[in-house]
Design an enzyme around this catalytic site. Structure first.
Site, mmCIF file in Angstrom:
data_model
loop_
_atom_site.group_PDB
_atom_site.id
_atom_site.type_symbol
_atom_site.label_atom_id
_atom_site.label_comp_id
_atom_site.label_asym_id
_atom_site.label_seq_id
_atom_site.Cartn_x
_atom_site.Cartn_y
_atom_site.Cartn_z
ATOM 1 N N CYS A 260 0.808 -0.801 -0.649
ATOM 2 C CA CYS A 260 0.043 -0.113 0.028
ATOM 3 C C CYS A 260 0.855 0.915 -0.154
ATOM 4 O O CYS A 260 1.765 0.844 0.809
ATOM 5 C CB CYS A 260 -0.991 0.328 1.562
ATOM 6 S SG CYS A 260 -0.344 0.046 2.813
ATOM 7 N N SER A 292 3.392 -2.016 4.155
ATOM 8 C CA SER A 292 3.309 -0.356 3.528
ATOM 9 C C SER A 292 4.140 -0.643 2.586
ATOM 10 O O SER A 292 4.912 -0.974 3.026
ATOM 11 C CB SER A 292 2.658 0.382 5.346
ATOM 12 O OG SER A 292 4.441 0.047 5.608
ATOM 13 N N ASP A 293 4.134 0.472 2.224
ATOM 14 C CA ASP A 293 5.949 1.647 1.809
ATOM 15 C C ASP A 293 6.952 1.848 3.215
ATOM 16 O O ASP A 293 5.886 1.961 4.316
ATOM 17 C CB ASP A 293 5.316 2.825 0.501
ATOM 18 C CG ASP A 293 6.589 3.002 -0.504
ATOM 19 O OD1 ASP A 293 7.521 2.583 -0.211
ATOM 20 O OD2 ASP A 293 6.035 3.274 -0.835
ATOM 21 N N CYS A 294 7.650 2.087 2.770
ATOM 22 C CA CYS A 294 8.469 2.665 3.484
ATOM 23 C C CYS A 294 8.336 3.476 4.878
ATOM 24 O O CYS A 294 8.528 4.747 3.971
ATOM 25 C CB CYS A 294 9.989 2.503 3.520
ATOM 26 S SG CYS A 294 9.866 0.731 2.877
ATOM 27 N N ALA A 296 5.393 4.099 5.796
ATOM 28 C CA ALA A 296 3.790 4.626 4.674
ATOM 29 C C ALA A 296 2.766 4.636 6.367
ATOM 30 O O ALA A 296 1.724 5.264 6.896
ATOM 31 C CB ALA A 296 3.382 3.925 3.967
#
Length: 776
Positions: A260, A292-294, A296
């Site tokens: 995401c 999650s994206d880093c 996020a």
């Protein structure tokens, strides 16, 4: 299950009961900590190590044996070791966009494998329009990934591919994507993921991750940042543009991971948007983990102020369905969120179940993996001759010939007395891969490979770097051009101009590059060849309209073998057949706000729309543009003239009544209410004739133009493609399957897919064939 019940837990999987308990010897941990879970006594005695049990039973068993602090320690990409159970630490974050990359902490080139095959950047591979090529590249990268895992230099979970739509030409990460068309992007996603993960169903060779979900395509533009940007997207655009690649990646390719994105979608952070994350499991059949994206999760509170506290942010994402946080936010705030009652331990257990399920499918709990099915791969399988040849073939097939006045190219081998190669990208190799690149096997520059064909080849940068901020080095380049019989200028973009966290502000060549090209062209003895690097579209109308610039080639970021591929194209050892996977817009397009997510044109506010399907403005080059050293013509061999749909459909729902109320029901039917969609599929038989004296491969693009009976209908849309090889003065036949419920349908204003009744026009080059869709 109470939080303390970690020793004896009965897992009920009807009709069998599995007792999950720690072996009696587990209280005495082995002095030699295992490299792999379930390897060595007493760790191999745990029920979750029993390979005869179902994966879901093993995943629940492992979860039940963990203590709370251990569970929380596993919710980060850098998952901690659990010595008590013999679990070593695991790094989830490795990258493999177009080869094993060094971006993620899971990959290291400091070991017995010092490099990996660098394939062309994704956008250039997409230009090949070749499904089998994409699958082969995915498989090759997977082999190298397993080899690096076996030597301790990579993980098994890789966060690729990037399947966002290349919506805006300024986007710095457009180079990472397969382009602007949702069908093309979907097709690439399916082939890459299937090739990468393997095609054995539940068993995974390595794990692929579809990212970034969803409507993510802005880094930093004006006052807008990807960390706080709210992508306001209509249901219509969401359904027919932004979501199809992710749906295909999950439903068809069976991707085992979904990432995401940072941004919000209609006000809600993507990682906290429960309705979307639940839909991928309940409707799309997703069986994997969501990361999650880093950082996020941190942005939910710290940048977007969507949640009131860090604990609320943790609760928002876990309850929405996210499983793991790239970063440390869950490590720091999950315990307090639990104490405050914002989440339950069951929320954590659900996340761990999804994570363990993927690790189990990878064989991580099957003991020593070097003794397993994929344990044979090692250093000799990385940078192999086969893989490097595939990288060359991918670059060859992707290169696009944009202009070729009077058939100036190809140059005749052994007939060019001298060649000048000019440009700041001509003699380097660092910029050939683009973003998310590792250490290439044996890269050679464009200049080195061109020099193989012409002994007297000179080199001049012309600019001090791609930004080309001054004309200081012009004079040397002009002298080199004057002295040479022929001149090739390399211009365009590199990662100083477009990359993650950096969008462009102009579509023109950077700095004074345009002046350099024009000056060289005006001083050269013969017309020059212009080679363009980079992913983002460029306004090179000056070059297209200049008769002193005979030929223009786009090579994107061609990877480690890009120089050889270019030289082969220039000197006729390979006939270019690539097609642009995105529209090239004029510089005036920069007046369109980058934060406007609407795809469809709106004349009332002077909005021109986006991508070839909806854009109504001028183009430098259109989607699918690409020339060849020969000419091809088409013929429709067979295709239906009429499709008949039987009424009534499955049910006359309220949605159909809505259509009736808007007077559209006479013009369309909802595809999810149609029975026997599969029976409507048909094949279009096509003949491709090579009319020239040069053989070559050719990309066949089949479009459709729907009836314009409701609002928001695209100008045309890609419904099929194939790449065929045809000998001179011969024809090749190909067949493209059309699924009307999928390919001929569009999204209506509410985001529901409808099949319009009336005349659909199939378009093949200049040929048109009408198919009437009727009901009775």
């Amino acid at each position: 299950m109470s939080p303390q019940s970690t020793q004896l837990t009965a897992i009920f999987l009807l009709p069998i009961i599995i007792t999950c308990s720690a072996p009696s010897s587990s209280l005495c941990v082995s002095a030699s900590f295992p490299k792999f879970p379930c390897s060595g006594h007493p760790y191999s005695s745990y029920p979750f190590c029993n390979t005869s049990l179902p994966i879901d039973a093993r995943a629940r068993c492992l979860t039940s044996l963990l203590r709370l602090h251990e569970k929380i320690s596993l919710l980060s990409n850098n998952a901690s070791a659990v010595p008590r159970l013999g679990l070593p630490a695991y790094e989830w974050w490795s990258e493999s966009l177009h080869g094993i990359a060094s971006n993620g902490p899971g990959v290291s080139f400091n070991g017995s494998i010092p490099s990996a095959t660098s394939f062309p950047q994704v956008l250039l591979m997409a230009a090949a329009f070749n499904r089998s090529l994409w699958s082969s590249v995915g498989s090759a990268i997977a082999v190298e990934a397993r080899a690096m895992y076996n030597t301790g230099q990579a993980g098994l979970t890789f966060w690729a591919p990037n399947i966002n739509i290349f919506r805006d030409p300024r986007w710095g990460r457009g180079q990472e994507t397969p382009g602007e068309d949702p069908m093309l992007v979907s097709a690439f996603a399916v082939e890459y993921v299937k090739g990468f993960q393997g095609r054995n169903g539940e068993e995974l060779m390595v794990s692929a991750c579809c990212k970034h979900f969803t409507a993510y395509d802005l880094e930093k533009w004006g006052n807008f940042s990807r960390y706080s940007f709210d992508a306001v997207v209509t249901e219509q655009d969401l359904m027919d543009t932004y979501q199809p690649p992710f749906r295909s990646c999950i439903q068809e390719a069976k991707a085992s991971c979904l990432m995401c994105s940072y941004n919000r979608v209609n006000g809600v952070p993507a990682c906290a948007r429960k309705n979307m994350l639940e839909k991928v499991r309940s409707e799309w059949g997703f069986e994997g983990y969501i990361t999650s994206d880093c950082d996020a999760v941190a942005t939910v509170f710290e940048y977007q102020q969507y949640s009131k506290t860090p604990e609320d942010a943790v609760a928002d994402v876990l309850k929405a369905g996210m499983d793991i946080n790239c970063g440390t936010y869950l490590l720091r705030h999950t315990k307090s969120a639990l104490k405050q009652g914002k989440i339950s331990e069951e929320d954590i257990d659900r996340a761990l179940f999804n994570l363990f399920s993927v690790q189990l499918r990878l064989g991580l709990f099957d003991g020593e993996l070097v003794n397993g099915k994929f344990g044979k791969f090692g250093p000799e399988d990385v940078c192999s001759e086969e893989h490097r040849a595939l990288a060359l073939e991918a670059a060859r097939q992707g290169i696009v010939l944009l202009k070729n006045d009077k058939n100036f190219l190809p140059l005749k081998k052994n007939a060019v007395s001298s060649l000048a190669v000019i440009g700041p990208m001509a003699n380097g190799t660092d910029g050939l891969g683009g973003g998310y690149t590792g250490i290439p096997c044996n890269p050679r520059s464009l200049y080195e490979e061109l020099r193989v064909y012409v002994e007297k080849t000179t080199l001049s940068a012309g600019c001090r770097g791609v930004p080309c901020e001054s004309k200081d080095a012009f004079s040397d380049a002009i002298l080199a051009a004057k002295d040479a019989e022929l001149v090739l200028v390399v211009a365009g973009l590199d990662l100083t101009q477009e990359r993650e966290d950096n969008d462009r502000v102009s579509l023109l060549l950077p700095g004074k590059q345009m002046d350099l090209v024009s000056s060289i062209a005006s001083m050269s003895k013969n017309p020059i060849i212009l080679v363009l690097t980079g992913g983002g579209p460029l306004d090179v109308s000056f070059a297209e309209n200049n008769p002193k610039i005979s030929s223009i080639l786009w090579i994107g970021y061609p990877g480690e073998a890009g120089g050889k591929a270019l030289a082969e194209v220039v000197f006729g050892d390979f006939n270019p057949g690539g097609r642009l996977p995105m529209t090239w817009y004029p510089e005036s397009f920069i007046s369109v706000p980058m934060n406007d997510m609407h795809m469809r044109a709106d004349s009332s506010r002077g909005y021109p729309g986006r991508t070839y399907r909806f854009y109504n403005g001028d183009r430098i080059y259109g989607f699918g543009h690409g020339l060849s050293y020969t000419s091809f013509t088409y013929k429709f061999i067979s295709a239906p003239r009429k499709l008949s749909l039987l009424r009534p459909f499955k049910c006359r729902s309220n949605r159909n009544r809505i259509l009736e109320e808007t007077q559209a029901f006479d013009h369309a039917v909802y595809t999810d209410e149609m029975e026997f969609c599969e029976s409507l599929r048909f094949r279009v038989q096509i003949s491709v004739m090579n009319n020239g004296d040069t053989d070559g491969s050719h990309v066949v693009l089949l479009f459709s133009r729907p009836p314009r009976s409701i609002d928001g209908v695209p100008e045309k849309q890609l419904i099929g493609f194939d790449r065929v090889h045809t000998a001179p003065s011969h024809h090749t036949e190909t067949s493209i399957e059309v699924d009307p419920c999928n390919h001929l349908s569009i999204a209506d204003g509410s985001g529901k897919r409808v099949l319009l009744l009336g005349e659909h026009v199939l378009m093949l080059g200049d040929l048109e064939h009408s198919v009437s869709v009727e009901t009775y």
